[in-house]
Design a protein around this motif. Structure first.
Motif, PDB file in Angstrom:
ATOM      1  N   GLY A  86      11.020   0.904 -11.424  1.00 30.78           N
ATOM      2  CA  GLY A  86      11.762   0.263 -10.345  1.00 30.78           C
ATOM      3  C   GLY A  86      11.809   1.076  -9.071  1.00 30.78           C
ATOM      4  N   ILE A  87      12.592   0.548  -8.131  1.00 29.05           N
ATOM      5  CA  ILE A  87      12.812   1.183  -6.831  1.00 29.05           C
ATOM      6  C   ILE A  87      14.266   1.643  -6.796  1.00 29.05           C
ATOM      7  CG2 ILE A  87      12.730   0.910  -4.321  1.00 29.05           C
ATOM      8  CD1 ILE A  87      10.020   0.310  -5.466  1.00 29.05           C
ATOM      9  N   ALA A  88      14.488   2.920  -7.086  1.00 25.54           N
ATOM     10  CA  ALA A  88      15.855   3.441  -7.104  1.00 25.54           C
ATOM     11  C   ALA A  88      16.377   3.654  -5.681  1.00 25.54           C
ATOM     12  CB  ALA A  88      15.917   4.739  -7.896  1.00 25.54           C
ATOM     13  N   GLY A  89      15.487   3.909  -4.754  1.00 24.93           N
ATOM     14  CA  GLY A  89      15.879   4.116  -3.365  1.00 24.93           C
ATOM     15  C   GLY A  89      15.948   5.596  -3.028  1.00 24.93           C
ATOM     16  N   PRO A  90      16.213   5.870  -1.780  1.00 26.42           N
ATOM     17  CA  PRO A  90      16.409   4.889  -0.721  1.00 26.42           C
ATOM     18  C   PRO A  90      15.084   4.259  -0.295  1.00 26.42           C
ATOM     19  CG  PRO A  90      16.493   7.087   0.222  1.00 26.42           C
ATOM     20  CD  PRO A  90      16.357   7.246  -1.279  1.00 26.42           C
ATOM     21  N   GLY A  91      15.190   3.109   0.267  1.00 23.50           N
ATOM     22  CA  GLY A  91      14.002   2.420   0.757  1.00 23.50           C
ATOM     23  C   GLY A  91      13.591   1.306  -0.168  1.00 23.50           C
ATOM     24  N   GLY A  92      12.429   0.787   0.080  1.00 22.25           N
ATOM     25  CA  GLY A  92      11.910  -0.363  -0.625  1.00 22.25           C
ATOM     26  C   GLY A  92      11.101  -1.162   0.373  1.00 22.25           C
ATOM     27  N   SER A  93      10.817  -2.394   0.048  1.00 18.19           N
ATOM     28  CA  SER A  93      10.061  -3.243   0.965  1.00 18.19           C
ATOM     29  C   SER A  93      10.580  -4.670   0.852  1.00 18.19           C
ATOM     30  CB  SER A  93       8.566  -3.204   0.616  1.00 18.19           C
ATOM     31  OG  SER A  93       8.341  -3.870  -0.618  1.00 18.19           O
TER      32      SER A  93
END
Length: 155
Positions: A97-104
């Motif tokens: 997954g995308i734990a962060g910070p950030g993403g799209s």
């Protein structure tokens, strides 16, 4: 569901557990092995943070990565199946997954894909935890993985 309860269910069923973790970096297996005596049901954990590690350690197909990206139910399924195939475990859980910070826009912060594999197949799901912060996403992911293991062990 606590890690101790997961371990007790695994003992009662005679099932060894393996984990395949990306965004949690080993926190699921860490939670399980925090408990003394867990070695009788925790077989191993794979921390496959990079795509190369997913391919090498779990047998993830590069074409699946290319088509769906690392944060996908397809990769979560292959991770769980790979952990099962490369261990003596009878049950495997995976997270990516995308734990962060950030993403799209397409893969936002807080999106985590889960896989759970056993002799009867693999099941996947995606949870959107939201942009609640890196530590909180990882903690929520561990808790959800323990719930998935519980459900599988209760069968």
């Amino acid at each position: 569901m606590t890690a101790a309860e997961v371990l007790d269910l695994a003992r009662a069923r005679g099932v060894m557990i393996a984990t395949a973790e990306s965004c949690t970096g080993g926190l699921i297996s860490g939670r399980l092995t925090d408990i003394a005596g867990s070695s009788d049901v925790v077989e191993r954990g794979f921390v496959t943070y990079s795509n190369a590690a997913k391919i090498e350690m779990l047998g993830i197909r590069p074409e699946t990565l290319e088509a769906h990206g690392a944060v996908s139910e397809e990769i979560a399924a292959e991770m769980a199946q790979g952990a099962l195939a490369r261990s003596q475990a009878g049950l495997a859980v995976s997270v990516t997954g995308i734990a962060g910070p950030g993403g799209s826009e397409h893969k936002p912060e807080g999106r985590v894909c889960f896989g759970i594999a056993d002799a009867w197949g693999v099941r996947t799901e995606t949870i959107e935890f939201g942009a609640i912060g890196r530590a909180e996403v990882r903690a929520a992911t561990v808790d959800h993985a323990l719930r998935l293991l519980t459900a599988a062990l209760r069968g």
